[in-house]
Design a protein around this motif. Structure first.
Motif, PDB file in Angstrom:
ATOM      1  N   CYS A  57       6.309   1.110   2.419  1.00 48.20           N
ATOM      2  CA  CYS A  57       7.507   1.891   2.742  1.00 48.20           C
ATOM      3  C   CYS A  57       8.585   1.489   1.743  1.00 48.20           C
ATOM      4  O   CYS A  57       9.083   0.367   1.796  1.00 48.20           O
ATOM      5  CB  CYS A  57       7.955   1.627   4.161  1.00 48.20           C
TER       6      CYS A  57
ATOM      7  N   GLU B 119       7.045   6.415   3.178  1.00 44.62           N
ATOM      8  CA  GLU B 119       5.794   5.715   3.451  1.00 44.62           C
ATOM      9  C   GLU B 119       4.670   6.246   2.565  1.00 44.62           C
ATOM     10  O   GLU B 119       4.661   7.430   2.201  1.00 44.62           O
ATOM     11  CB  GLU B 119       5.379   5.880   4.917  1.00 44.62           C
TER      12      GLU B 119
ATOM     13  N   CYS C 182       7.896   4.033   9.272  1.00 45.63           N
ATOM     14  CA  CYS C 182       8.701   2.898   8.853  1.00 45.63           C
ATOM     15  C   CYS C 182      10.111   3.085   9.433  1.00 45.63           C
ATOM     16  O   CYS C 182      10.623   4.212   9.479  1.00 45.63           O
ATOM     17  CB  CYS C 182       8.736   2.877   7.336  1.00 45.63           C
TER      18      CYS C 182
END
Length: 116
Positions: free
Chosen positions: A22, A6, A95
């Motif tokens: 991400c 990320e 993410c």
């Protein structure tokens, strides 16, 4: 080796915007549903937004109309555009990739702080 990295977090004033990214590697990105989650201090991790392989999206009520999730399969990247940010959006944002047979991978997180 699977990696979800990320980026894009930081400090922003209330009402401001940030775009999180991400970047995935080590997986066939296009066959994974992707999601963003967040965890504020002292609270449980919660779902923010998800996007399926077909591009269908889902949002937490608290971010509907302010956040937009998208994906670029050519770049193996999922994004979270965050507008009209509020102090209560302050959290570590993660993410997540969801594959078949309940396979899932998480990123390391990126800090978002909304404060004046």
């Amino acid at each position: 080796q699977v990696q979800l990295v990320e980026s894009g977090g930081g400090l922003v004033q209330p009402g401001g915007s940030l775009r999180l990214s991400c970047a995935a590697s080590g997986i066939t990105f296009s066959i994974y549903d992707m999601g963003w989650y967040r965890q504020a201090p002292g609270k449980q991790r919660e779902l923010v937004a998800t996007i399926t392989t077909a591009g269908s999206t889902n949002y937490a009520d608290s971010v509907k109309g302010r956040f937009t999730i998208s994906r670029d399969n050519a770049k193996n990247t999922v994004y979270l555009q965050m507008n009209s940010l509020k102090p209560e959006d302050t959290a570590v944002y993660y993410c997540k990739a969801n594959g078949v047979f309940a396979v899932e991978y998480w990123g390391q997180g990126t800090q978002v702080t909304v404060s004046s």
